[in-house]
Design an enzyme around this catalytic site. Sequence first.
Site, PDB file in Angstrom:
ATOM      1  N   LYS A 266       0.800 -25.783  83.757  1.00 51.60           N
ATOM      2  CA  LYS A 266       0.905 -27.052  84.507  1.00 51.60           C
ATOM      3  C   LYS A 266      -0.441 -28.023  84.225  1.00 51.60           C
ATOM      4  O   LYS A 266      -1.447 -27.553  84.131  1.00 51.60           O
ATOM      5  CB  LYS A 266       0.684 -26.668  85.725  1.00 51.60           C
ATOM      6  CG  LYS A 266       0.452 -27.810  86.797  1.00 51.60           C
ATOM      7  CD  LYS A 266       0.463 -27.087  88.417  1.00 51.60           C
ATOM      8  CE  LYS A 266      -0.070 -28.576  89.410  1.00 51.60           C
ATOM      9  NZ  LYS A 266      -0.186 -28.181  90.688  1.00 51.60           N
ATOM     10  N   ASP A 271      -4.796 -34.369  91.043  1.00 50.40           N
ATOM     11  CA  ASP A 271      -3.807 -34.141  92.040  1.00 50.40           C
ATOM     12  C   ASP A 271      -4.339 -34.675  93.294  1.00 50.40           C
ATOM     13  O   ASP A 271      -4.958 -34.016  93.971  1.00 50.40           O
ATOM     14  CB  ASP A 271      -3.352 -32.741  92.326  1.00 50.40           C
ATOM     15  CG  ASP A 271      -2.179 -32.579  93.223  1.00 50.40           C
ATOM     16  OD1 ASP A 271      -1.742 -33.786  93.732  1.00 50.40           O
ATOM     17  OD2 ASP A 271      -1.991 -31.329  93.578  1.00 50.40           O
ATOM     18  N   LYS A 278      -3.573 -35.865  99.917  1.00 55.64           N
ATOM     19  CA  LYS A 278      -4.327 -34.814 100.230  1.00 55.64           C
ATOM     20  C   LYS A 278      -5.663 -35.271 101.186  1.00 55.64           C
ATOM     21  O   LYS A 278      -6.103 -36.362 100.922  1.00 55.64           O
ATOM     22  CB  LYS A 278      -5.138 -34.145  99.093  1.00 55.64           C
ATOM     23  CG  LYS A 278      -4.084 -33.206  98.393  1.00 55.64           C
ATOM     24  CD  LYS A 278      -4.935 -32.531  97.298  1.00 55.64           C
ATOM     25  CE  LYS A 278      -3.881 -31.535  96.428  1.00 55.64           C
ATOM     26  NZ  LYS A 278      -3.259 -30.640  97.223  1.00 55.64           N
ATOM     27  N   ASP A 289      -6.550 -29.446  88.379  1.00 56.06           N
ATOM     28  CA  ASP A 289      -5.128 -29.062  88.452  1.00 56.06           C
ATOM     29  C   ASP A 289      -4.554 -28.684  87.159  1.00 56.06           C
ATOM     30  O   ASP A 289      -3.251 -28.758  87.009  1.00 56.06           O
ATOM     31  CB  ASP A 289      -4.449 -29.956  89.481  1.00 56.06           C
ATOM     32  CG  ASP A 289      -3.314 -29.410  90.199  1.00 56.06           C
ATOM     33  OD1 ASP A 289      -3.394 -28.169  90.340  1.00 56.06           O
ATOM     34  OD2 ASP A 289      -2.603 -30.200  90.635  1.00 56.06           O
ATOM     35  N   ASP A 348       3.180 -33.815  97.249  1.00 52.82           N
ATOM     36  CA  ASP A 348       2.052 -32.901  96.842  1.00 52.82           C
ATOM     37  C   ASP A 348       2.486 -31.524  96.337  1.00 52.82           C
ATOM     38  O   ASP A 348       1.764 -30.777  95.607  1.00 52.82           O
ATOM     39  CB  ASP A 348       1.200 -32.590  98.129  1.00 52.82           C
ATOM     40  CG  ASP A 348      -0.261 -32.127  97.689  1.00 52.82           C
ATOM     41  OD1 ASP A 348      -0.638 -32.248  96.460  1.00 52.82           O
ATOM     42  OD2 ASP A 348      -0.911 -31.839  98.545  1.00 52.82           O
ATOM     43  N   GLU A 350       4.053 -31.036  93.643  1.00 51.09           N
ATOM     44  CA  GLU A 350       4.267 -31.838  92.327  1.00 51.09           C
ATOM     45  C   GLU A 350       4.384 -30.987  91.034  1.00 51.09           C
ATOM     46  O   GLU A 350       5.023 -31.098  90.149  1.00 51.09           O
ATOM     47  CB  GLU A 350       3.392 -33.076  91.963  1.00 51.09           C
ATOM     48  CG  GLU A 350       2.110 -32.555  91.441  1.00 51.09           C
ATOM     49  CD  GLU A 350       1.045 -31.670  91.976  1.00 51.09           C
ATOM     50  OE1 GLU A 350       1.202 -31.426  93.274  1.00 51.09           O
ATOM     51  OE2 GLU A 350       0.336 -30.918  91.481  1.00 51.09           O
ATOM     52  N   ARG A 352       5.472 -27.783  90.771  1.00 53.88           N
ATOM     53  CA  ARG A 352       7.032 -27.277  90.457  1.00 53.88           C
ATOM     54  C   ARG A 352       7.723 -28.310  89.857  1.00 53.88           C
ATOM     55  O   ARG A 352       8.638 -28.149  89.027  1.00 53.88           O
ATOM     56  CB  ARG A 352       7.408 -26.558  91.468  1.00 53.88           C
ATOM     57  CG  ARG A 352       7.520 -27.803  92.849  1.00 53.88           C
ATOM     58  CD  ARG A 352       7.824 -26.899  94.278  1.00 53.88           C
ATOM     59  NE  ARG A 352       6.373 -26.623  94.893  1.00 53.88           N
ATOM     60  CZ  ARG A 352       6.145 -25.849  95.973  1.00 53.88           C
ATOM     61  NH1 ARG A 352       7.301 -25.509  96.548  1.00 53.88           N
ATOM     62  NH2 ARG A 352       4.996 -25.466  96.225  1.00 53.88           N
TER      63      ARG A 352
HETATM   64  N1  BES Z   1      -2.609 -28.417  93.212  1.00 52.28           N
HETATM   65  C1  BES Z   1      -1.864 -27.819  94.260  1.00 52.28           C
HETATM   66  C2  BES Z   1      -2.405 -26.593  94.626  1.00 52.28           C
HETATM   67  C3  BES Z   1      -3.688 -26.013  94.868  1.00 52.28           C
HETATM   68  C4  BES Z   1      -4.307 -26.312  96.256  1.00 52.28           C
HETATM   69  C5  BES Z   1      -4.440 -25.574  93.963  1.00 52.28           C
HETATM   70  C6  BES Z   1      -5.456 -25.787  96.519  1.00 52.28           C
HETATM   71  C7  BES Z   1      -5.810 -25.206  94.059  1.00 52.28           C
HETATM   72  C8  BES Z   1      -6.215 -25.381  95.663  1.00 52.28           C
HETATM   73  C9  BES Z   1      -0.501 -28.127  94.633  1.00 52.28           C
HETATM   74  O1  BES Z   1       0.034 -29.161  93.718  1.00 52.28           O
HETATM   75  C10 BES Z   1      -0.173 -28.531  95.737  1.00 52.28           C
HETATM   76  O2  BES Z   1      -0.943 -29.334  96.299  1.00 52.28           O
HETATM   77  N2  BES Z   1       0.490 -27.484  96.648  1.00 52.28           N
HETATM   78  C11 BES Z   1       0.721 -27.695  97.974  1.00 52.28           C
HETATM   79  C12 BES Z   1       2.207 -27.027  98.200  1.00 52.28           C
HETATM   80  C13 BES Z   1       2.556 -27.600  99.597  1.00 52.28           C
HETATM   81  C14 BES Z   1       3.055 -29.042  99.745  1.00 52.28           C
HETATM   82  C15 BES Z   1       4.055 -26.853  99.751  1.00 52.28           C
HETATM   83  C16 BES Z   1      -0.132 -26.865  98.568  1.00 52.28           C
HETATM   84  O3  BES Z   1      -0.595 -25.712  98.375  1.00 52.28           O
HETATM   85  O4  BES Z   1      -0.560 -27.469  99.786  1.00 52.28           O
HETATM   86 ZN    ZN Z   2      -1.206 -29.732  92.176  1.00 55.18          ZN
HETATM   87 MN    MN Z   3      -0.011 -31.078  94.950  1.00 55.70          MN
END
Ligand code: BES
Ligand code: ZN
Ligand code: MN
Length: 495
Positions: A266, A271, A278, A289, A348, A350, A352
């Site tokens: 990825k 992000d 966020k 990210d 967010d 994104e 996947r």
């Molecule tokens: N890059 C983030 C995941 C992440 C969050 C990595 C905190 C490290 C620390 C990912 O893109 C994301 O934002 N995931 C969301 C998914 C949710 C919206 C279903 C998350 O984990 O909050």
């Molecule tokens: Zn992310």
């Molecule tokens: Mn995200």
Amino acid sequence: MEFSIKVAGPEKQKTACAVVGVFDTRKLSDAAKAIDQASGSHLSAVLKHGDLDGKLGATLLLHKVPNVACERVLLVGLGKAGEFHDKQYRDAVRAAVKAVNETGAAEAMLYLTELPVRRHDAAWKVEQAVVVARDALYRFDQLKSKQDAARPLRRLSLNLAGRGDLKAGELGLGRGKAIAEAMQLAKDLGNMPGNICTPSHLADQARKLGKRHGLAVQVLERADMEKLGMGSFLSVAKGSRQPPKFIVMQHKGGNKKDKPVVLVGKGITFDAGGISLKPAGEMDEMKYDMSGAASVLATMQAAAELKLPLNVVALIPTCENLPDGAANKPGDIVTSMSGQTIEVLNTDAEGRLILCDALTYAERFEPAAVVDVATLTGACVIALGHVATGLLANNDALAHELLRAGETAYDRAWQMPLWDDYQEQLKSNFADMANIGGRPGGTITAAAFLSRFAEKYHWAHLDIAGTAWRSGKDKGSTGRPVPLLVHFLLGRAGG
Ligand code: BES
Ligand code: ZN
Ligand code: MN
């Protein structure tokens, strides 16, 4: 830093610093005993004064130890002898290297590598010593206007218990150097801010690596991806002014007809969450990210460096995830390269969306196995903390292979279930699936989403959200899971 291996008694060795261990309580290791005897019980006398009792990671620097050839002796606490295992070994090496680095010594001889460590041979001990030493001394100061003065420590000899260990030691040395160098690359890329480490920067780095290490590199541009129908990936890229890139790297170390291992990373270079923005606190950390991409890139370097007799392909979808008038909106429905449609309920989620098209692209390589690596879910940080990488797979043999690689590398993963029951959370009223499954089991539903694009081959997913970096005052990229991935490939290459 230069590393070498040696077999030599510590009392006769000319060195700026001999590093020897002391168990709790005041129990000398063999190397410490040799120095103690040569010096007329000098070490015993110092310990008797109570300056060091052997607690794990404590250090004591001695100058002018009589009748020995070294300028300094560094005593390192090893903890209880019966509890000196892999973690303790690594902690002791880390403490030792940090302490030596604070002295004026330009070179040192480490005798910790000759200590027995349960279930591990000299190859492992040398590899780990190199990896831990390089990690302990790592700094990212290339963007400070003044760099800290360089420390003098330049050479580290790793001492082995006997000549019979030399061959294993050499093997470990080669692996350790390749892994440490790759981890440094992954860390540098992870620490690099989003305004410098853009998708184009990652593509340039890949091309550079390709030239330097003989890897075939191809970079697909937006038009190429449109032709391929990567509608899911491109929907994330729409909100950014940086052009997306799809990097394809190949290490052709095997026979032409050998099916390759495909690694997918990825590569979100920042992000912000997109329209599902966020919160501001710690948003800076989202420059990491792209740690999946960085670790895959770095692993390719190590594969080339170690000349692994194996075909390996790296696929890196990379773009930014930002809010913008052109960005994905909650409720938008996109069509992936596989033809499956996705309702973007949260912009967010994104990772996947970019990975699913890379997984479909992977089919053309007829892979032996596909492993994707991604900072995918905050839920994984909650579930496993910063210790274990999350592992989910559609094939148990592959999962075990990765778990074992992580154990060997001391870069461990922990498996979570990928049962069909979780698929229900991804139901959408308007498309084939939604891109989120609600808060329960967030790491698993993210993997469940990806599994729908990985049905044609053996596949595993590594969620490195918790392990790719450290938060807090020592925040920074860790270089994980490069050691796990390199050992996975070593295993596939036959050892
Ligand atoms: N890059 C983030 C995941 C992440 C969050 C990595 C905190 C490290 C620390 C990912 O893109 C994301 O934002 N995931 C969301 C998914 C949710 C919206 C279903 C998350 O984990 O909050
Ligand atoms: Zn992310
Ligand atoms: Mn995200």
